[in-house]
Every structure is written in structure tokens, then in C-alpha cells.
Design a protein around this motif. Sequence first.
Motif, PDB file in Angstrom:
ATOM      1  N   ASP A   1      -8.004   0.044  -7.986  1.00  0.00           N
ATOM      2  CA  ASP A   1      -8.988   0.901  -8.680  1.00  0.00           C
ATOM      3  C   ASP A   1      -8.599   1.699  -9.826  1.00  0.00           C
ATOM      4  O   ASP A   1      -9.241   2.536 -10.605  1.00  0.00           O
ATOM      5  N   GLY A   2      -7.494   1.118 -10.700  1.00  0.00           N
ATOM      6  CA  GLY A   2      -7.361   1.600 -11.933  1.00  0.00           C
ATOM      7  C   GLY A   2      -6.830   2.933 -12.147  1.00  0.00           C
ATOM      8  O   GLY A   2      -6.902   3.458 -13.224  1.00  0.00           O
ATOM      9  N   ALA A   3      -6.161   3.245 -11.152  1.00  0.00           N
ATOM     10  CA  ALA A   3      -5.713   4.677 -10.850  1.00  0.00           C
ATOM     11  C   ALA A   3      -4.150   4.677 -11.315  1.00  0.00           C
ATOM     12  O   ALA A   3      -3.727   5.870 -11.004  1.00  0.00           O
ATOM     13  N   LEU A   4      -3.415   3.747 -11.553  1.00  0.00           N
ATOM     14  CA  LEU A   4      -2.059   3.901 -11.852  1.00  0.00           C
ATOM     15  C   LEU A   4      -1.976   3.756 -13.541  1.00  0.00           C
ATOM     16  O   LEU A   4      -0.600   3.875 -13.837  1.00  0.00           O
ATOM     17  N   HIS A   5      -2.890   3.600 -14.274  1.00  0.00           N
ATOM     18  CA  HIS A   5      -2.632   3.594 -15.716  1.00  0.00           C
ATOM     19  C   HIS A   5      -2.357   4.719 -16.401  1.00  0.00           C
ATOM     20  O   HIS A   5      -3.013   5.568 -16.487  1.00  0.00           O
ATOM     21  N   GLN A   6      -0.844   4.727 -16.937  1.00  0.00           N
ATOM     22  CA  GLN A   6      -0.584   5.950 -17.547  1.00  0.00           C
ATOM     23  C   GLN A   6       0.255   5.565 -18.803  1.00  0.00           C
ATOM     24  O   GLN A   6       0.828   4.460 -18.856  1.00  0.00           O
ATOM     25  N   ALA A   7       0.416   6.307 -19.665  1.00  0.00           N
ATOM     26  CA  ALA A   7       0.870   6.037 -21.015  1.00  0.00           C
ATOM     27  C   ALA A   7       2.674   5.618 -20.629  1.00  0.00           C
ATOM     28  O   ALA A   7       2.829   6.582 -19.880  1.00  0.00           O
TER      29      ALA A   7
ATOM     30  N   ALA B   1      -5.187 -11.986 -11.791  1.00  0.00           N
ATOM     31  CA  ALA B   1      -6.539 -12.025 -12.641  1.00  0.00           C
ATOM     32  C   ALA B   1      -6.891 -10.574 -13.022  1.00  0.00           C
ATOM     33  O   ALA B   1      -7.594 -10.193 -13.770  1.00  0.00           O
ATOM     34  N   ARG B   2      -6.285  -9.412 -12.347  1.00  0.00           N
ATOM     35  CA  ARG B   2      -6.748  -8.060 -12.595  1.00  0.00           C
ATOM     36  C   ARG B   2      -6.155  -7.526 -13.717  1.00  0.00           C
ATOM     37  O   ARG B   2      -6.582  -6.430 -14.488  1.00  0.00           O
TER      38      ARG B   2
ATOM     39  N   LEU C   1       0.794  -1.127   0.100  1.00  0.00           N
ATOM     40  CA  LEU C   1      -0.073  -0.071  -0.113  1.00  0.00           C
ATOM     41  C   LEU C   1       0.786   1.184  -0.001  1.00  0.00           C
ATOM     42  O   LEU C   1       2.026   1.330   0.463  1.00  0.00           O
ATOM     43  N   PRO C   2       0.384   2.229  -0.712  1.00  0.00           N
ATOM     44  CA  PRO C   2      -0.851   2.549  -1.315  1.00  0.00           C
ATOM     45  C   PRO C   2      -1.026   1.939  -2.822  1.00  0.00           C
ATOM     46  O   PRO C   2      -1.952   2.095  -3.323  1.00  0.00           O
ATOM     47  N   LEU C   3       0.179   1.598  -3.427  1.00  0.00           N
ATOM     48  CA  LEU C   3       0.146   1.278  -4.891  1.00  0.00           C
ATOM     49  C   LEU C   3      -0.747   0.307  -5.286  1.00  0.00           C
ATOM     50  O   LEU C   3      -1.436   0.179  -5.993  1.00  0.00           O
ATOM     51  N   ALA C   4      -1.022  -0.837  -4.284  1.00  0.00           N
ATOM     52  CA  ALA C   4      -2.004  -1.975  -4.627  1.00  0.00           C
ATOM     53  C   ALA C   4      -3.162  -1.601  -4.972  1.00  0.00           C
ATOM     54  O   ALA C   4      -3.898  -1.799  -5.835  1.00  0.00           O
ATOM     55  N   HIS C   5      -3.664  -0.729  -3.935  1.00  0.00           N
ATOM     56  CA  HIS C   5      -5.276  -0.076  -3.808  1.00  0.00           C
ATOM     57  C   HIS C   5      -5.403   0.619  -5.382  1.00  0.00           C
ATOM     58  O   HIS C   5      -6.479   0.727  -6.006  1.00  0.00           O
TER      59      HIS C   5
ATOM     60  N   ALA D   1      -0.140  -3.823 -16.335  1.00  0.00           N
ATOM     61  CA  ALA D   1      -1.107  -4.616 -17.695  1.00  0.00           C
ATOM     62  C   ALA D   1      -0.169  -5.672 -18.074  1.00  0.00           C
ATOM     63  O   ALA D   1       1.174  -5.436 -18.278  1.00  0.00           O
ATOM     64  N   VAL D   2      -0.856  -6.602 -18.501  1.00  0.00           N
ATOM     65  CA  VAL D   2      -0.043  -8.023 -19.396  1.00  0.00           C
ATOM     66  C   VAL D   2      -0.939  -8.051 -20.343  1.00  0.00           C
ATOM     67  O   VAL D   2      -2.013  -8.575 -20.244  1.00  0.00           O
ATOM     68  N   ARG D   3      -0.543  -8.313 -21.582  1.00  0.00           N
ATOM     69  CA  ARG D   3      -1.234  -8.492 -22.788  1.00  0.00           C
ATOM     70  C   ARG D   3      -0.321  -9.449 -23.908  1.00  0.00           C
ATOM     71  O   ARG D   3       0.347  -8.990 -24.312  1.00  0.00           O
TER      72      ARG D   3
END
Length: 539
Positions: free
Chosen positions: A48-54, A355-356, A40-44, A317-319
Motif C-alpha cells: 500500500d506504499g505505507a513503508l516508504h520513508q527517507a 514487480a512492485r 504481515l503486516p509489513l507486506a501489506h 525500493a530497487v532502482r
Amino acid sequence: MQRRDFLAATLALGAGVPAAWLGYRHLNRPPSISLNKVGLPLAHLLRDGALHQAPQSQHRCRVLILGGGVAGLSAAWQLARRGRRDFVLAEGFERNGNAAAFHAGADLTAPTGAHYLAQPSAESTAVRDMLADLGIMAQNGAQPRYRDTDLVHAPAERLWYRGQWHDGLLPDNPDSRRFLRLVAKLKQARGADGRKAFAIPIVESSADEAWRRLDTDTFAAWLGRNRFKHPDLLHYLDYCCRDDYGQGIARVSAFAGLHYFAARANPNDAVLTWQDGLNHLAEKLRRRIGLRELPHFPAGTHWHGNPPAACAAVALAVREHERGVTVTLRHTASGQTVAVEAERVVCAMPLLMAARIIAGAPRYGFGGTLPEYAPWLVGNFVLHRFPQEAGKSELAWDNVVHGSSGLGYVVATHQLIRAAKPAHTVFTAYRAMNGDTPANMRRRLLDADAQALIEPAAADLLTVYGKAFWQCVSHIDLTVRAHAMTVPQPGYLHRADLTALRAHRSRIVFAHSDLSGYSVFEEAAYWGVRAADAVLDSL
């Protein structure tokens, strides 16, 4: 205040700090306190999708390992051992994961996670090979030998029972003796397929449904049907399940409860332990692999990773696609975000995270629900002197309080070979937070501040030493592991998602003890080594 009321009050976590601690603070200079809520706090923010950036840059590498716990390090060790050294390891939220340690000084450390390793049985070939490679096993054969410095020294354990210390952890009674006789038989039991009924790694256990049927009910229900009723035995079994699985006999599978006792079948039960617990093994693996610990991402467009490198980064993210696997990584210190295209990925993170962040997770086997995770509280109490022991009892490595909802405490300096006690030590107190549902206990832990967590962490120590214990404490380090380990609830052996994830093979291979449905070193090492072999075969 009655003991049961005291424990209930401590489990409330937010109801106020009891008088012993307040009284100490009033009369003495209080010890310093540190609190680590792992991830924490990174995991939450990630949840919550608040870390996604280009991504700020693009990179390529051959093999990327996601997770620096035991599974990830085991995969790295196997890759390096088989000559594949061009890989990069992203640590995740915590170096060494559940094998992490607290550093109290230049020569004083203590575990903040797992603190011992049972002698691996014959089926745990990956761990035996690893211990031999690290120089801990003198012989990798049918009857391996270990260095005396790595085996727990006597006295290994004691039990606070009816106001005094007793050797061993299980009080003697007819039910206990009958249970131990049963365990002796179960250690030799085999299914119709010829395999051991209970083995580690668990995938080596018999598939015979006559044994696997034990997974349909709780351990408590099975004990009741088999007339094991003595309260001392039931508390001991509940303690063992909470210690290994994070939940007690009323919540874990009967198969898991018996597996705890019957799977290893070693002639000598002495465990392997070190001052910093399993962090000792994790760090030896890192040195053996030759991991370069980078303070930043590797330089350049192509991450050659030779020698292999590790950096403090978490996957956002993993794709997977036809050319490889694109992973978005965020550096946990700098916040820098990069995109990495890897030929192969070892996913050695907990399944609830995988899974997330994995695109198209259901096609890998992830279902609608995930295993339950048990929360833990670990308290490291740095002592400038040893507390006074009751009677003539000698301080043991593992010290357990009968009837407690805690798990007792271990002494970090127990393995030090000295003519006299060291000047300083650390008592590490463990508590699997199971006074309510895991979700509710997790919320209470995450909402609590350091002051509210001190008494629950110290409850067993105060039972034994009283409020005078505080006079020995110079620092308190608290670690909250909100999702410490998966709980082997009834049905865990038959989960379709775990079966699918174990068998999955593509450019992504999974490696974590979660695949076994419970969390121990041997399982994590098995899946890490197996994932590395799958990667090497595909390359």
C-alpha cells in the motif's frame, strides 16, 4: 453432519468453530495457540506504499542478495563456493522462506513449509552438487548414494480409505495401472531435439511443441480425453497436484500434471526428509556458507561482507542506474531504513514483490499480469502423547485421507532412530486452500483468527482420530502462507514475462522458483546458482 458438509463448513473459516473443538475446550484445559500470517503486516504496508520513508544512512556493497529462501541461499552458496564472499543477504519477511520451521522445544522442530526433497535426477546438477557439498550425498555420480538417516524410513506413507489404513497412496484399479504404465513410458520420452520431454529444472525439458502442446489445456481435460475416469485415480492425481502446485487437476496445466510424475525418473523413489523438513537443508547451507547472522545492519559505510552477512531486512525500493543499483532496505525488527548502493543485486524474492518495488519493472520483462499464487494453511500440532491408531496400522511418515480436501499430515519425529516412540512429537497438517479461487481463499485466510483456523487445519486428524485427538495436544502452531506458491496454469510454459526475466542480464539478476512457473526446491536452487554464476561472470 455428512463429511462433505463438514468440510464445506470448515472451508468457510468464519462460520464458527465446530463442536469437537468447543467441547474439548469446555472439558479440558485448552492447548496454547500461536498464529503466524507470514509477512504481515509489513507486506501489506509495503503493498500500500505505507513503508516508504527517507533512509537514515547511506551504504555501499559489492553484491546484495534480496531474499533468504532457497533461491537466495543457493545463490549465496554458489558465490561462496566460487570464492566470492563479499556479499550481504537481506532475508526478506521470513528466514528460509518456504523452507522455514517451527521450534517446539530444545529438541523438537517441525516444518511450516516444505517437508521433503525428492532424490534429484541427473538434470538437477545444482542440487546434486549441493547435496554432495553438504555431505548428504556420499557420491556425486550417475548413481548417487545417500545416507540412510536422510532417506525417509519405512513405513513412508499410508492412505485412510474406507475407514481403515492401507499401504501406499493409490488404490489399485485398472485406470490406475494404466496411468502408471503411461508414466513409465513418459519418464523415457524425448522430443525431436533429443531432450527429455519432462525434466527438472523445467528449462531442461524438450522444446518440442508436440510435448509442449500439453500446456494448452488443464490436466482434468486431458485425463478425460484419455479416458482416465476412475474416481480413486482422479482423487489421487488431484491430491498430487494440490500437494505440489497448490491447485487441483481442474486448474493446473496438463503438462504440469504429467511433469509431476515423469520428470525425475529415479530408480528409487524414497525421498529425503528431516524432522524440520527443508529447514534442515537451509540451515546446513547457512553453516556451509559461513553466514554471519547480524541482529542489525552491518556497521560502517562500506559493507564488505567478508565473511558474508545476513540481516533481517526487506527491500522497499530497487532502482538500477549506470553506477549500480540503489536499494532501500527496512530492518524488519528495528524499522531502521537505509539506502545501499550495490554493484550487483540478486533478486531472489517472489515475482509479485519484485514487480512492485523495482523501478521501471516492464523493461525487465514484467508484464501486466503475474502468475497466480496459491494460499496454504499449515498446522503444527505439538503432542504430549501419541494418539491411538486404528486397528494394527503403524504410524507412517506421510498420512493421507482419501477423499479429503486436505493433504494429510506428516510426523516430525518419524526419522528419529529409537527403540521406542519419543515422549513428544509434532503432527504437521497441510492444506492447500483451493475450495474457491485463490484470491477469495486468500481473503478468508487473512480475515480469519486463530480459533477459526483450527478446525480446517485439523480436519484430517479429526477424521482419523476423532475428538479424542484433542486430548493429546499441548500446543497448536498455525502458519498462513497467503502467496505460498505459483500455480502452473495452462499456458505457463509460454509466458513471455517469464521468458524475458529468465534471460535478463544487467546489474540485477533474477533468481526464484517463480521463474519456472511452479515452486519446488530443485527449481529454486537452479535459478539461485544460475544467478550467482551470472554475477560472477559480470564481475
